[in-house]
Structure formats: C-alpha cells, structure tokens
Design a protein around this motif. Structure first.
Motif, PDB file in Angstrom:
ATOM      1  N   ALA A 415     116.251 -19.154 -26.076  1.00  0.00           N
ATOM      2  CA  ALA A 415     116.570 -19.664 -27.402  1.00  0.00           C
ATOM      3  C   ALA A 415     118.109 -19.457 -27.231  1.00  0.00           C
ATOM      4  N   CYS A 416     118.570 -18.394 -26.935  1.00  0.00           N
ATOM      5  CA  CYS A 416     120.122 -18.128 -26.858  1.00  0.00           C
ATOM      6  C   CYS A 416     120.809 -18.996 -25.709  1.00  0.00           C
ATOM      7  N   PHE A 417     120.040 -19.447 -24.674  1.00  0.00           N
ATOM      8  CA  PHE A 417     120.899 -20.214 -23.728  1.00  0.00           C
ATOM      9  C   PHE A 417     120.860 -21.720 -24.495  1.00  0.00           C
ATOM     10  N   VAL A 418     119.988 -22.347 -25.046  1.00  0.00           N
ATOM     11  CA  VAL A 418     120.012 -23.416 -25.645  1.00  0.00           C
ATOM     12  C   VAL A 418     121.117 -23.397 -26.762  1.00  0.00           C
ATOM     13  N   LEU A 419     121.381 -22.088 -27.673  1.00  0.00           N
ATOM     14  CA  LEU A 419     122.027 -21.978 -28.719  1.00  0.00           C
ATOM     15  C   LEU A 419     123.556 -21.895 -28.126  1.00  0.00           C
ATOM     16  N   THR A 420     123.911 -21.238 -27.215  1.00  0.00           N
ATOM     17  CA  THR A 420     125.325 -21.114 -26.639  1.00  0.00           C
ATOM     18  C   THR A 420     125.601 -22.526 -26.064  1.00  0.00           C
ATOM     19  N   TYR A 421     124.819 -22.701 -25.343  1.00  0.00           N
ATOM     20  CA  TYR A 421     125.222 -24.426 -24.610  1.00  0.00           C
ATOM     21  C   TYR A 421     125.169 -25.379 -25.633  1.00  0.00           C
TER      22      TYR A 421
END
Length: 471
Positions: A415-421
C-alpha cells in the motif's frame, strides 16, 4: 481466560512492579532500535532528494517516483520473507540479519556512483526496513506482560519517530545553506550535490552497528521457544523478565493457547477474521496519507509557497511534532484503549485533510497551512502510527503470529508503494487540494471499518485476545 490476565498482573505486581523489570525494558529497547533505523532510512531520502536528483540528473516525474518508491519493493520482500524466516530461526536471529542489511545498505547508498547502483542499495535498505517492521513489534509483544504491552510496542513507534527526527535534523545540519533563488540544476556541482547527500545516508551505519551488538545480548522470545517445544528455555526467559510465578502462569496459558492455534493454523476460515482486520488496518495506516508529507515534503511545502531553504526547517518541525505526540500515544494507549485512539485518528485526520485541501484550493499557504499539516502529523503520531503496530503485534494467535504479521506488513508496504508512486500522478491530475480530499475520504472509510470490526484488546494477554475472536 480473563482470570489468567488478572493473575499475571497480580504476579508481576508482586515480583517486578507494574512497570516491568530492567531486563524487560532493555530487551524491548534493543529490539526497538530496529524501529529507529526503520524511521531514519525511510525518511532520510526526503531531505536528500533535491541533492541526489541534481547529482544524477533526475528530472522526469516517473523516474523521480521510482527512485523514491524503489525501497518499498525491498520492504515488501523483507516483510514477506521475515515471516517464514522468523518462524524457522527465531525473532532475534532474523533481527540480526536486518541489522546487517541496514549497515550494508547505508554504506552502499552513500557510496553509489550510478543511479542503478543507488537504486539497488535503496532496495537493500528496504529489505532491512521490511524485516524490522515485522519483527521489532512482534519481539516486544511476545516478551511483554499484558498491562504494559501497548506502551512497550508504542516504544517501537517512538524509536521510529526518533529515527525520523534524527534523519531530518542530520539532513538539515549536513546541507550547506542554499540561496533562496537556487534551482535544482544549480545544486549539481555544489557540496550538497556532490557529497552532502552521501553523508546523509552513511550516518545510519553507526546506529546499525549499535543495533547489531545489542541484539547479541537479548534472549529469544518465550512464545517462539514454546512453539519449538523448548519449554524449559521459554520458562527461563519468562522468569528473568517477570519472576517465577509470572513464568508459571504464562507457560500454563501458552500450553492451552497452542492447542487451539494448532487447529486454527490448519483452518483458513478461522484465520480469515484476523487477516481481514490486520490487512485493512495495515493498508489504512498508509493510505491515510501522512507519508506523502514526509516523502514529498519538497512538493508539499513548495506548493504552499515555501522556498527550498525553508522546507528543510519545516521538515524538522514535523519531526519534532511526531516525537512529542508519540509520547501522548504511550501515555494513553493503556488508558483509552486501541479502538478509541484509532477512531479519533481517522476522524480527526479526515477533518484536517478537508481543511488542508481547502487551503490549497484557495491558495492559502504560510503559517495557516503549516499549522494544519502539523496538526495532521500530531493526530497521526498519537493514533494510527503507533496503534496500528500495537494491534498487528497482538491480534494474531501465537502459532501463526509471525506468518500473519508478515502478510499484513507486506500489505502495508505494498500500500505504501502504491501511495508513494501515485502521489506525483494524483498531484498532477487532480491537484494537491483534490489529493488531500481523496485521503480524507479514505480516513472516513477507515473510521467506519474500525467502528464496526475492531475489538478492544487493552489489558488482555495475547492468549486472551485469541479468545475474543471466538476461536
């Protein structure tokens, strides 16, 4: 089972006092150093961003997003791998591997000569973060008595925040003064662009070595030892942490609980409630949106009218706020409970984000916007940031805790990857105001989920919490 928690509390009060033994606190603090490195490695890139981008000539938004988010791929790998690894070799030994990875990645990132090399070392650091994010709270939860477990797991969040603050202060101190009119292109041949960003990453080597040494002096968790059938060693650890009466009571509870969880582990239907709550809360902690303020501080504060020289100082202010309000979480987690704090966090963040979005929409910046951002960070720091880790570390049955915690933490990092990207893309498509209104909607949905599905786990033993799910 409720009576068991009361007996444990009474025994500890008679033997070690409700504050826990010095050996317990030493073990918890040592494990929590993984949180410090997690926080430092996670946030240091935010302050170094304009300088390494100038050094490597990064200008395209897609490449900027990938470099910022690549560590999250490592986090995902580390989180997934830590579950089976910690079940096989133990919590402490897996933390030792993460400490080695932290030290190597800090040195390697600072020494990188090409962008590809930089990305590879950032991903290695992500592996260390992913492992520590799973194992540090699990280790603390598995050694802590019920009446102070929430405080001790929040201690891990405090060290994360201290790591964040340390990264922000070190970035601010290392960076040479920047002229107000300087562009990112002007930074390429300055000390900041050539060397400063390297020192920012390399500074993590020192705490990584301290973490590595400290781990050699703490015991394995009694619940992992019990799972492996090493009951005498488990009793010995419990005795050293809380006294012989405490050890006898906990061993008795663990024997009963393991009989139940062996059946649970083979029944996917009975595991499903744990996973639904755990994964949802893990994703919510990231998609509440606070991490974009840390990882994209330059863009957030630039949109509010701040120059680059003022942005680094504002980042330090946000770090100090995180630190102060994490202490508030430690003070209230056992008094107010996990559920109440999660509801307060989701509700307050949704309101603050609506106001932040309005400020961006009407082009109001300066002190007003900074104050709202600080308020959002304060609300997050005393609720979703620490309490999510407390809940994830304690809601799973003993026999499958490492595995399910790894699954939920992997979901968190995904989820953090998707958020950051996605933030640069959202920011470009719907604007900063629309992006914060989107996060407000996520927080409202999170409030409704917590209200409906999250039980209260305050002051209950890990074995009593298992009984809450009617397993």
């Amino acid at each position: 089972m409720e009576g068991g928690s009361a007996k444990i509390a009474a025994h500890i009060g008679a033997t070690r006092s409700d504050s826990g033994s010095p050996r317990l606190w030493l073990a918890a603090l040592t494990s929590a150093l993984g949180g410090f490195l997690f926080g430092y490695d996670w946030v240091v890139i935010g302050g170094a961003k304009p300088f390494y981008e100038a050094h490597f000539g990064i200008a395209e938004p897609q490449i900027q997003a990938w470099v910022m988010s690549c560590a999250l791929v490592g986090c995902l790998v580390g989180a997934i791998g830590s579950g089976p690894l910690s079940e096989a070799i133990g919590r402490r030994r897996t933390l030792l591997i993460s400490a080695l990875a932290f030290a190597a990645s800090a040195f390697g990132t600072g020494s990188a000569t090409t962008l590809d090399e930089f990305i590879c070392w950032r991903m290695a650091g992500g592996v260390a973060i992913g492992m520590a994010s799973v194992l540090s709270p699990i280790y603390i939860a598995e050694i802590a008595p019920p009446q102070i477990r929430g405080k001790l797991v929040c201690l891990n969040e405090l060290t994360i925040v201290l790591g964040i603050l340390a990264a922000q202060i070190i970035n601010w101190l290392i960076a040479e003064p920047i002229p107000a009119a300087a562009s990112l292109a002007d930074l390429q041949n300055t000390w900041n662009g050539l060397h400063g960003w390297r020192r920012m990453f390399e500074a993590a080597v020192v705490p990584a070595i301290i973490f590595l040494i400290g781990l050699t002096f703490i015991p394995e968790t009694p619940r992992w030892l019990a799972k492996k059938g090493r009951w005498d060693q488990a009793r010995g650890v419990l005795t050293s942490l809380g006294g012989s009466a405490y050890a006898t009571e906990v061993v008795s509870q663990m024997r009963l609980a393991f009989e139940k969880t062996n059946a649970i582990a083979s029944n996917r239907t009975r595991i499903r409630p744990f996973l639904i709550v755990g994964v949802t809360l893990a994703v919510l902690q990231q998609w509440c949106g606070i991490n974009v303020i840390f990882n994209y501080a330059q863009e957030v504060f630039s949109a509010a009218g701040y120059a680059l020289s003022g942005i680094l100082f504002n980042i330090v202010i946000t770090g100090i706020t995180m630190c102060i309000f994490t202490f508030a979480a430690i003070a209230t987690v056992e008094r107010l409970g996990r559920r109440a704090l999660m509801l307060f966090g989701c509700g307050s963040l949704s309101i603050i984000y609506i106001l932040i979005g309005y400020c961006y929409h009407t082009h109001q910046g300066g002190v007003l916007l900074l104050g709202l951002i600080v308020a959002a960070i304060a609300a997050y720091a005393m609720t979703l940031a620490p309490i999510t880790w407390v809940i994830l570390s304690e809601i799973f049955p003993n026999a499958v805790r490492g595995l399910l915690m790894a699954i939920c933490t992997a979901a968190l990092w995904a989820a953090c990857f998707v958020l950051t990207y996605s933030f640069p893309l959202l920011n470009a498509s719907i604007g900063t105001a629309g992006t914060f209104w989107f996060y407000a909607g996520v927080c409202i949905l999170g409030f409704l989920f917590v209200l409906q599905y999250l039980p209260e786990t305050r002051q209950k033993s890990l074995e009593d919490i298992q009984a809450l799910w009617r397993t």
